[in-house]
Design a protein around this motif. Sequence first.
Motif, PDB file in Angstrom:
ATOM      1  N   LEU A  51       0.823  -1.205   0.000  1.00 14.73           N
ATOM      2  CA  LEU A  51       0.000   0.000   0.000  1.00 14.73           C
ATOM      3  C   LEU A  51       0.860   1.259   0.000  1.00 14.73           C
ATOM      4  O   LEU A  51       0.577   2.216  -0.724  1.00 14.73           O
ATOM      5  N   GLU A  52       1.926   1.253   0.776  1.00 16.70           N
ATOM      6  CA  GLU A  52       2.807   2.421   0.810  1.00 16.70           C
ATOM      7  C   GLU A  52       3.445   2.665  -0.554  1.00 16.70           C
ATOM      8  O   GLU A  52       3.516   3.806  -1.020  1.00 16.70           O
ATOM      9  N   LEU A  53       3.894   1.612  -1.219  1.00 21.13           N
ATOM     10  CA  LEU A  53       4.444   1.759  -2.571  1.00 21.13           C
ATOM     11  C   LEU A  53       3.396   2.329  -3.525  1.00 21.13           C
ATOM     12  O   LEU A  53       3.686   3.210  -4.339  1.00 21.13           O
ATOM     13  N   PHE A  54       2.188   1.816  -3.429  1.00 17.19           N
ATOM     14  CA  PHE A  54       1.094   2.291  -4.268  1.00 17.19           C
ATOM     15  C   PHE A  54       0.833   3.772  -4.037  1.00 17.19           C
ATOM     16  O   PHE A  54       0.723   4.562  -4.974  1.00 17.19           O
ATOM     17  N   LEU A  55       0.745   4.172  -2.776  1.00 16.88           N
ATOM     18  CA  LEU A  55       0.462   5.571  -2.459  1.00 16.88           C
ATOM     19  C   LEU A  55       1.599   6.494  -2.872  1.00 16.88           C
ATOM     20  O   LEU A  55       1.360   7.602  -3.356  1.00 16.88           O
ATOM     21  N   LYS A  56       2.833   6.058  -2.680  1.00 16.26           N
ATOM     22  CA  LYS A  56       3.968   6.878  -3.113  1.00 16.26           C
ATOM     23  C   LYS A  56       3.980   7.021  -4.630  1.00 16.26           C
ATOM     24  O   LYS A  56       4.346   8.062  -5.158  1.00 16.26           O
ATOM     25  N   GLY A  57       3.573   5.973  -5.322  1.00 13.67           N
ATOM     26  CA  GLY A  57       3.471   6.041  -6.779  1.00 13.67           C
ATOM     27  C   GLY A  57       2.423   7.045  -7.226  1.00 13.67           C
ATOM     28  O   GLY A  57       2.608   7.757  -8.207  1.00 13.67           O
ATOM     29  N   LYS A  58       1.327   7.132  -6.485  1.00 13.83           N
ATOM     30  CA  LYS A  58       0.283   8.107  -6.805  1.00 13.83           C
ATOM     31  C   LYS A  58       0.767   9.524  -6.578  1.00 13.83           C
ATOM     32  O   LYS A  58       0.254  10.459  -7.172  1.00 13.83           O
ATOM     33  N   ALA A  59       1.753   9.689  -5.708  1.00 13.67           N
ATOM     34  CA  ALA A  59       2.213  11.022  -5.330  1.00 13.67           C
ATOM     35  C   ALA A  59       3.188  11.628  -6.342  1.00 13.67           C
ATOM     36  O   ALA A  59       3.550  12.786  -6.212  1.00 13.67           O
ATOM     37  N   LEU A  60       3.615  10.867  -7.337  1.00 12.57           N
ATOM     38  CA  LEU A  60       4.529  11.425  -8.336  1.00 12.57           C
ATOM     39  C   LEU A  60       3.837  12.554  -9.084  1.00 12.57           C
ATOM     40  O   LEU A  60       2.674  12.462  -9.447  1.00 12.57           O
ATOM     41  N   ARG A  61       4.569  13.602  -9.327  1.00 19.00           N
ATOM     42  CA  ARG A  61       3.987  14.769  -9.993  1.00 19.00           C
ATOM     43  C   ARG A  61       4.805  15.142 -11.231  1.00 19.00           C
ATOM     44  O   ARG A  61       5.976  14.802 -11.335  1.00 19.00           O
TER      45      ARG A  61
END
Length: 154
Positions: A51-61
Amino acid sequence: EFIKSRPTDYFAFDYFRRTLATDHTAHPDTLLSVFHLFSNEWKGSFEGNELELFLKGKALRKNAMAPIIEAADYYSKDKLSLQNKNYTLLVFWASWCKPCLAEIPQIKTLRSKFSEDDLTIIYVTLDEEVTLFKQAVKKWDLRWSHIFGNKPLI
């Protein structure tokens, strides 16, 4: 508030993981801050790490520093990197994916417009069968780097 009041409750963690974390309208930074409210028991679990990997991936801008990838080209075995390149096109695809195959002509056109020093193309296949992957690379004449079987990257 529900999660804040139950950071050690698996039900709250599971609800967040299955429902809130996948909400496309929620801001990634907000989701990460909520994730960090959970106990280490849940954050450090297999589900928590994924989940943390998934959320960090969503945070890429846009214009943000690309994440470091650790992968090698399937054919040359050369280490691939997104760092220190002008532009890198990272494409997730599969031999069975019709939209993926339909975009190949546009990617080839893009390849022809830029030198290999200016544009690196890396294809990451979702194929699990190496034979199908290799047949598709040959059939479509995909002359750039390929990553096969790298589940952590995917």
